[in-house]
Scaffold this motif. Sequence first.
Motif, mmCIF file in Angstrom:
data_model
loop_
_atom_site.group_PDB
_atom_site.id
_atom_site.type_symbol
_atom_site.label_atom_id
_atom_site.label_comp_id
_atom_site.label_asym_id
_atom_site.label_seq_id
_atom_site.Cartn_x
_atom_site.Cartn_y
_atom_site.Cartn_z
ATOM 1 N N VAL A 98 0.832 -1.208 0.000
ATOM 2 C CA VAL A 98 0.000 0.000 0.000
ATOM 3 C C VAL A 98 0.864 1.254 0.000
ATOM 4 O O VAL A 98 0.536 2.244 -0.669
ATOM 5 N N ASP A 99 1.988 1.241 0.700
ATOM 6 C CA ASP A 99 2.838 2.425 0.685
ATOM 7 C C ASP A 99 3.550 2.589 -0.654
ATOM 8 O O ASP A 99 3.920 3.705 -1.023
ATOM 9 N N LEU A 100 3.709 1.503 -1.406
ATOM 10 C CA LEU A 100 4.219 1.619 -2.770
ATOM 11 C C LEU A 100 3.221 2.365 -3.635
ATOM 12 O O LEU A 100 3.604 3.207 -4.462
ATOM 13 N N TRP A 101 1.919 2.079 -3.466
ATOM 14 C CA TRP A 101 0.905 2.852 -4.192
ATOM 15 C C TRP A 101 1.038 4.332 -3.872
ATOM 16 O O TRP A 101 0.931 5.184 -4.761
ATOM 17 N N ARG A 102 1.257 4.639 -2.588
ATOM 18 C CA ARG A 102 1.419 6.052 -2.194
ATOM 19 C C ARG A 102 2.604 6.679 -2.917
ATOM 20 O O ARG A 102 2.521 7.824 -3.396
ATOM 21 N N TYR A 107 3.025 10.111 -9.625
ATOM 22 C CA TYR A 107 3.225 10.066 -11.074
ATOM 23 C C TYR A 107 1.940 9.757 -11.831
ATOM 24 O O TYR A 107 1.956 9.635 -13.054
ATOM 25 N N THR A 108 0.828 9.633 -11.106
ATOM 26 C CA THR A 108 -0.439 9.296 -11.753
ATOM 27 C C THR A 108 -1.170 10.543 -12.211
ATOM 28 O O THR A 108 -0.840 11.667 -11.820
ATOM 29 N N THR A 109 -2.195 10.345 -13.044
ATOM 30 C CA THR A 109 -3.007 11.455 -13.558
ATOM 31 C C THR A 109 -4.466 11.342 -13.135
ATOM 32 O O THR A 109 -5.233 12.288 -13.326
ATOM 33 N N MET A 110 -4.853 10.201 -12.587
ATOM 34 C CA MET A 110 -6.245 9.966 -12.201
ATOM 35 C C MET A 110 -6.391 9.905 -10.685
ATOM 36 O O MET A 110 -5.420 9.610 -9.971
ATOM 37 N N ASP A 111 -7.599 10.142 -10.211
ATOM 38 C CA ASP A 111 -7.887 10.064 -8.787
ATOM 39 C C ASP A 111 -7.720 8.625 -8.304
ATOM 40 O O ASP A 111 -8.106 7.668 -8.993
ATOM 41 N N LEU A 112 -7.167 8.469 -7.106
ATOM 42 C CA LEU A 112 -6.912 7.141 -6.578
ATOM 43 C C LEU A 112 -8.191 6.330 -6.450
ATOM 44 O O LEU A 112 -8.187 5.108 -6.685
ATOM 45 N N ARG A 113 -9.291 6.952 -6.085
ATOM 46 C CA ARG A 113 -10.554 6.211 -5.955
ATOM 47 C C ARG A 113 -10.944 5.579 -7.288
ATOM 48 O O ARG A 113 -11.390 4.437 -7.333
ATOM 49 N N LYS A 114 -10.761 6.295 -8.385
ATOM 50 C CA LYS A 114 -11.080 5.735 -9.701
ATOM 51 C C LYS A 114 -10.207 4.523 -9.995
ATOM 52 O O LYS A 114 -10.667 3.525 -10.562
ATOM 53 N N LEU A 115 -8.945 4.623 -9.603
ATOM 54 C CA LEU A 115 -8.019 3.526 -9.879
ATOM 55 C C LEU A 115 -8.316 2.292 -9.034
ATOM 56 O O LEU A 115 -8.069 1.160 -9.469
ATOM 57 N N LEU A 116 -8.837 2.499 -7.839
ATOM 58 C CA LEU A 116 -9.149 1.367 -6.954
ATOM 59 C C LEU A 116 -10.573 0.855 -7.136
ATOM 60 O O LEU A 116 -10.902 -0.228 -6.641
ATOM 61 N N ASP A 117 -11.418 1.609 -7.833
ATOM 62 C CA ASP A 117 -12.822 1.205 -7.992
ATOM 63 C C ASP A 117 -12.999 -0.192 -8.593
ATOM 64 O O ASP A 117 -13.847 -0.959 -8.122
ATOM 65 N N ALA A 173 -8.310 4.529 -0.511
ATOM 66 C CA ALA A 173 -8.576 5.454 -1.621
ATOM 67 C C ALA A 173 -8.612 6.896 -1.144
ATOM 68 O O ALA A 173 -8.249 7.824 -1.880
ATOM 69 N N ARG A 174 -9.039 7.107 0.109
ATOM 70 C CA ARG A 174 -9.053 8.459 0.669
ATOM 71 C C ARG A 174 -7.669 8.876 1.155
ATOM 72 O O ARG A 174 -7.294 10.040 1.033
ATOM 73 N N ASP A 175 -6.914 7.920 1.701
ATOM 74 C CA ASP A 175 -5.577 8.222 2.218
ATOM 75 C C ASP A 175 -4.804 6.915 2.393
ATOM 76 O O ASP A 175 -5.083 6.152 3.329
ATOM 77 N N PRO A 176 -3.846 6.624 1.517
ATOM 78 C CA PRO A 176 -3.083 5.375 1.627
ATOM 79 C C PRO A 176 -2.384 5.207 2.972
ATOM 80 O O PRO A 176 -2.223 4.079 3.453
ATOM 81 N N ARG A 177 -1.974 6.298 3.611
ATOM 82 C CA ARG A 177 -1.272 6.172 4.891
ATOM 83 C C ARG A 177 -2.199 5.739 6.019
ATOM 84 O O ARG A 177 -1.731 5.367 7.102
ATOM 85 N N SER A 178 -3.531 5.730 5.760
ATOM 86 C CA SER A 178 -4.453 5.235 6.784
ATOM 87 C C SER A 178 -4.227 3.752 7.055
ATOM 88 O O SER A 178 -4.601 3.238 8.115
ATOM 89 N N PHE A 179 -3.609 3.064 6.109
ATOM 90 C CA PHE A 179 -3.284 1.656 6.308
ATOM 91 C C PHE A 179 -2.221 1.491 7.394
ATOM 92 O O PHE A 179 -2.143 0.453 8.041
ATOM 93 N N TYR A 180 -1.413 2.531 7.581
ATOM 94 C CA TYR A 180 -0.274 2.468 8.499
ATOM 95 C C TYR A 180 -0.443 3.332 9.749
ATOM 96 O O TYR A 180 0.251 3.128 10.741
ATOM 97 N N GLU A 181 -1.330 4.312 9.703
ATOM 98 C CA GLU A 181 -1.505 5.234 10.815
ATOM 99 C C GLU A 181 -3.002 5.467 11.052
ATOM 100 O O GLU A 181 -3.766 5.552 10.106
ATOM 101 N N GLY A 182 -3.408 5.590 12.296
ATOM 102 C CA GLY A 182 -4.796 5.915 12.594
ATOM 103 C C GLY A 182 -5.644 4.697 12.881
ATOM 104 O O GLY A 182 -5.162 3.599 13.182
ATOM 105 N N GLU A 183 -6.962 4.886 12.782
ATOM 106 C CA GLU A 183 -7.933 3.883 13.237
ATOM 107 C C GLU A 183 -7.812 2.563 12.489
ATOM 108 O O GLU A 183 -7.842 1.487 13.098
ATOM 109 N N LEU A 184 -7.687 2.610 11.153
ATOM 110 C CA LEU A 184 -7.573 1.377 10.382
ATOM 111 C C LEU A 184 -6.321 0.607 10.778
ATOM 112 O O LEU A 184 -6.382 -0.619 10.995
ATOM 113 N N ALA A 185 -5.205 1.308 10.874
ATOM 114 C CA ALA A 185 -3.961 0.652 11.272
ATOM 115 C C ALA A 185 -4.096 0.019 12.653
ATOM 116 O O ALA A 185 -3.615 -1.105 12.889
ATOM 117 N N GLU A 186 -4.748 0.712 13.559
ATOM 118 C CA GLU A 186 -4.949 0.175 14.910
ATOM 119 C C GLU A 186 -5.749 -1.126 14.855
ATOM 120 O O GLU A 186 -5.434 -2.093 15.565
#
Length: 475
Positions: A98-102, A107-117, A173-186
Amino acid sequence: MPAAAGKKIVASQNYVASHVGAKILEEGGNAFDAAIAISAVLSVVVPHTSGLGGDGLLIARTPEGLLSFNSTGWAPKNIGSDRIEKRSPRSIVVPGLVDLWRMIEDYTTMDLRKLLDPAINLAVNGFYVGRALHHAIVSSEKLSPEWQQLYGDKRFGDLIKTRGLAEVLKKIARDPRSFYEGELAEELVKGLREKGSPMELEDFSQFKAEKVNLLKTDYKDYTVYEFPPNTQGITTLEILKMVDMTDINKLPYNDVRRINEHVRISSLAYEDRDQYVADPKYYPVPHFLLEKSFLTQRLMDVGMEAKVKPDGDTTFFVVADEENKIGMIQSVFQSFGSGIMVKDIVFNNRGDNFTEGRNKPEGRKRPLHTLSILYAEGRDEEIIIGCAGADLRPQIHSEVFEYYVDYMMEIDEAVNAPRFMFTGNKVIAESRLGTPSTKLEPFSPQVGIVQALKSKKGMHIGAADPRSEGTAIPV
């Protein structure tokens, strides 16, 4: 299946992922956009190979130069020094994908949500079990109650829904770092700890993917690049360097004398890998492994004492647009990794790659890693080769590249050509090679599943290994 294209192309080992990547390119996305979309889809539909609980590496040739990112995870701070069982909770390292995606989102041109949809939709609505996933399920032991409930009784053509994974992807899709920090990571760390892992939130929150400088060497008219340690990329370069210092490729590719010498060279390179390659934060990169004086002495040795573990699952893909060429690899190591799951995420068992000496288990240390990618340039062309193959990867990369360079095969022919492998205690080979060895099926995934890309003068050729259910799609 190979394909040629003038502008854009994608090749992966899964037809759904290739289709999604091609669609992103058709809609105007660049190769980085497609890479994230493909990576996410693979994380859903081939969970035995890779996913959010695993690692990733990426090479990209861009107008600004060569980019390379290493997002292989480190061990928990409190890992201890005891031997790690293959699929135990202690075998889980911090997942890096997931941090590689971040990292590549810059270098991307599209919104992350579109790419993960596309991946989210597959996880919510379900996907049909492909042939590779079917074989992985039926050949696996019962890995965990969660695994058994989700995958254990599924077979080819069955529908699987992973809605817990979908919810995680929506947050990423809202924030890749949420996988590593915050409620989801917890929640993820809490789930791992409940299953016996020594993982702590700080192990996640302090982890970041890294931009690295590739190692390189010359082979005939090409400059060949591979990832530095902690990966085994240097082992591929050492094999190629020793092959180049001999005349073995003047023999027919299926000549027993060539195969025997290639096996000996590979065993020498693996011995050096096991002795010298480790996390460079703990031990310096052993550049001397590519020095001619060292290799001249090594070629006088017998070899054949190397330890090779051929089992492992990974997935690699290539994608290109008019400006960028990308190779990306991702893995949970062995099939379904540790088998331990939290929120429908299968977590890796990369800690099984720790051994002893330089590569012994230590807190915040990355194990010797089987992932790597070959990139080569010369003769006004660029080549990217990657594969599923675990410990066998250096041999797979070198054999395919040698077929292309020394035996004048086109890149798809080099991918399709029969391969042999030294597995530590024997030599295995596809039966169509016609040599004395432990014979495999004519096209066997046991000798690796390769995807490759050749780019020359605005034209791309993508190759997906016929040993898989993959395809190459031009756009």
